[in-house]
Design an enzyme around this catalytic site. Structure first.
Site, short mmCIF file in Angstrom:
data_model
loop_
_atom_site.label_atom_id
_atom_site.label_comp_id
_atom_site.label_asym_id
_atom_site.label_seq_id
_atom_site.Cartn_x
_atom_site.Cartn_y
_atom_site.Cartn_z
N CYS A 21 0.84 -1.20 0.00
CA CYS A 21 0.00 0.00 0.00
C CYS A 21 0.88 1.25 0.00
O CYS A 21 1.99 1.25 0.53
CB CYS A 21 -0.91 -0.01 1.23
SG CYS A 21 -2.07 1.40 1.28
N ASP A 29 0.42 3.75 1.74
CA ASP A 29 0.41 4.33 3.09
C ASP A 29 1.83 4.61 3.60
O ASP A 29 2.68 3.73 3.59
CB ASP A 29 -0.31 3.35 4.03
CG ASP A 29 -0.67 3.99 5.36
OD1 ASP A 29 0.24 4.50 6.05
OD2 ASP A 29 -1.87 4.00 5.71
N ARG A 51 3.01 4.82 6.37
CA ARG A 51 3.44 4.10 7.58
C ARG A 51 3.90 2.67 7.29
O ARG A 51 4.26 1.94 8.22
CB ARG A 51 2.27 4.07 8.59
CG ARG A 51 1.84 5.45 9.04
CD ARG A 51 0.48 5.42 9.70
NE ARG A 51 -0.58 5.06 8.76
CZ ARG A 51 -1.88 4.97 9.09
NH1 ARG A 51 -2.25 5.19 10.33
NH2 ARG A 51 -2.78 4.67 8.18
N HIS A 77 -2.11 -4.03 4.98
CA HIS A 77 -1.92 -3.65 6.39
C HIS A 77 -3.27 -3.40 7.04
O HIS A 77 -4.22 -2.97 6.40
CB HIS A 77 -1.02 -2.41 6.50
CG HIS A 77 -1.63 -1.15 5.92
ND1 HIS A 77 -2.20 -0.19 6.71
CD2 HIS A 77 -1.78 -0.73 4.65
CE1 HIS A 77 -2.65 0.80 5.95
NE2 HIS A 77 -2.41 0.49 4.68
N CYS A 88 -6.13 -0.12 6.92
CA CYS A 88 -5.90 0.48 5.60
C CYS A 88 -7.06 1.43 5.25
O CYS A 88 -8.22 1.01 5.17
CB CYS A 88 -5.76 -0.60 4.54
SG CYS A 88 -5.41 0.07 2.89
#
Ligand code: CO
Length: 206
Positions: free
Chosen positions: A51, A53, A55, A107, A110
């Protein structure tokens, strides 16, 4: 278009350049051949599809250095058969770099997965996330017994499982297996709250 020459010298961008010089110097101090080795070739053993993302930084969470993992990231780690971007990455990784393991890493928590089952349109991104909404409809029987984060977290896992199947069913991976190339596809899910990767035990290889 006018280029603002101050942009790179000021504020938060300047910090990035300072960080970069520090990192390059430290990398050289640790290993004087570090960059010259990477210039001559990349030979990653892994393809990571994760992803976007911020993080979930691929290299960092599995302790791999530059040159060790080929990476593709998009919102909610999707592998769609019409996505030339992702398929091109996959083809290069399998046919040229000859990676041995393909990792689909979702994750928990999400935002893309959560957004896919919200009501109402969010514009363009709703089109991108549509396959996850369809997946949720397919698994409605399982998901309806779950509430809140438990529901989206289960959907995060189901999405990874689906993308593992999508990768395995591409002509790229099918052809590689027919050639006898050693290649496995794995589904993992990362916990933002504890930094731990879970193996969803859906690995495929031939
Ligand atoms: Co995400």
């Amino acid at each position: 278009m006018q280029i603002d020459r101050n942009t790179l010298g000021d504020g938060q961008m300047a910090q990035l350049f300072a960080n970069n010089r520090e990192w390059a110097a430290a990398s050289l101090a640790r290993d004087p051949e570090f960059f010259s080795r990477l210039v001559s070739q990349q030979a990653p053993a892994y393809l990571w599809i994760g992803c976007s993302d911020s993080r979930v930084p691929a290299n960092e969470i599995v302790g791999l250095a530059p040159g060790e993992v080929f990476v593709h990231r998009n919102v909610a780690n999707l592998v769609l058969h019409s996505d030339m971007n992702c398929l091109s990455v996959l083809q290069y990784a399998v046919e040229v770099l000859k990676v041995r393991d393909i990792i689909i890493c979702g994750h928990y928590g999400c935002g893309g997965v959560a957004a896919s089952i919200q009501s109402g349109s969010m514009g363009l991104i709703s089109n991108w996330l549509r396959p996850i909404r369809e997946l949720a409809e397919f698994h409605a029987g399982t998901l309806e017994h779950l509430r809140g984060t438990a529901r989206t977290d289960r959907l995060c896992e189901l999405n990874v499982v689906k993308q593992v199947a999508n990768v395995a069913n591409t002509t790229i991976v099918q052809d590689a297996w027919h050639r006898g190339q050693k290649l496995s596809v794995h589904g993992l899910c990362y916990g933002l709250g504890d930094g731990i990767l879970r193996d969803l035990n859906v690995s495929v290889s031939v």
